[in-house]
Write a protein that holds these residues in place. Structure first.
Motif, mmCIF file in Angstrom:
data_model
loop_
_atom_site.group_PDB
_atom_site.id
_atom_site.type_symbol
_atom_site.label_atom_id
_atom_site.label_comp_id
_atom_site.label_asym_id
_atom_site.label_seq_id
_atom_site.Cartn_x
_atom_site.Cartn_y
_atom_site.Cartn_z
ATOM 1 N N ASP A 139 0.901 9.394 -5.233
ATOM 2 C CA ASP A 139 0.575 10.458 -4.284
ATOM 3 C C ASP A 139 0.187 11.747 -4.999
ATOM 4 N N ALA B 155 -5.843 11.462 -1.471
ATOM 5 C CA ALA B 155 -4.663 10.961 -0.758
ATOM 6 C C ALA B 155 -5.002 10.645 0.689
ATOM 7 N N SER B 156 -5.905 11.388 1.289
ATOM 8 C CA SER B 156 -6.241 11.164 2.704
ATOM 9 C C SER B 156 -6.893 9.807 2.930
ATOM 10 N N LEU C 173 0.826 -1.198 0.000
ATOM 11 C CA LEU C 173 0.000 0.000 0.000
ATOM 12 C C LEU C 173 0.865 1.255 0.000
ATOM 13 N N THR C 174 1.932 1.237 0.767
ATOM 14 C CA THR C 174 2.845 2.382 0.815
ATOM 15 C C THR C 174 3.482 2.605 -0.553
ATOM 16 N N MET D 7 -3.408 3.510 5.747
ATOM 17 C CA MET D 7 -2.048 3.206 6.190
ATOM 18 C C MET D 7 -1.914 3.386 7.700
ATOM 19 N N ILE E 218 -6.069 6.961 1.456
ATOM 20 C CA ILE E 218 -4.981 5.994 1.567
ATOM 21 C C ILE E 218 -4.185 6.233 2.847
ATOM 22 N N GLU E 219 -3.944 7.475 3.185
ATOM 23 C CA GLU E 219 -3.219 7.789 4.420
ATOM 24 C C GLU E 219 -3.954 7.227 5.627
ATOM 25 N N LEU F 277 -3.263 11.300 -6.576
ATOM 26 C CA LEU F 277 -4.298 11.203 -5.552
ATOM 27 C C LEU F 277 -4.518 12.542 -4.865
ATOM 28 N N SER F 278 -3.434 13.282 -4.659
ATOM 29 C CA SER F 278 -3.566 14.602 -4.034
ATOM 30 C C SER F 278 -4.383 15.532 -4.917
ATOM 31 N N GLN G 25 2.265 1.793 -3.470
ATOM 32 C CA GLN G 25 1.242 2.354 -4.358
ATOM 33 C C GLN G 25 0.991 3.824 -4.040
ATOM 34 N N TRP G 26 0.907 4.137 -2.780
ATOM 35 C CA TRP G 26 0.641 5.509 -2.362
ATOM 36 C C TRP G 26 1.763 6.430 -2.822
#
Length: 90
Positions: free
Chosen positions: A41, A50-51, A33-34, A57, A53-54, A44-45, A36-37
């Motif tokens: 990022d 992005a939030s 997951l990290t 995580m 996925i954050e 997603l941002s 991919q993020w």
């Protein structure tokens, strides 16, 4: 040995093994997951996602920490439940 005939120590050891397996897969999932993020990022941002996925995580990390704590606690319990070696048995 069936579940009905297992000792408390055997139950604890089985649970520790299961938790260690969960820890292994949890760690792998967090790493994937990290990855991919980090790769997405920026996109997603821009999409204001992005939030999401954050948050996942963070929750996964909390789960991982909880599994670690449970393993440590149960391993300590297993030590307590392990019978002392009999005198003269060497």
């Amino acid at each position: 040995m069936t579940a009905d005939t297992k000792s408390p120590l055997e139950h604890v050891n089985d649970t520790v093994l299961q938790l260690k397996e969960m820890r292994h897969y949890s760690k792998n999932n967090v790493e994937l997951l990290t990855t991919q993020w980090l790769m997405f990022d920026g996109e997603l941002s821009k999409l204001k996602k992005a939030s999401v996925i954050e948050d996942l995580m963070t929750k996964q990390s909390q789960f991982y920490d909880g599994v670690e704590a449970a393993i440590a606690e149960l391993e300590a319990l297993a030590v307590e439940l392990t019978p002392a070696p009999e005198e003269g048995a060497a």
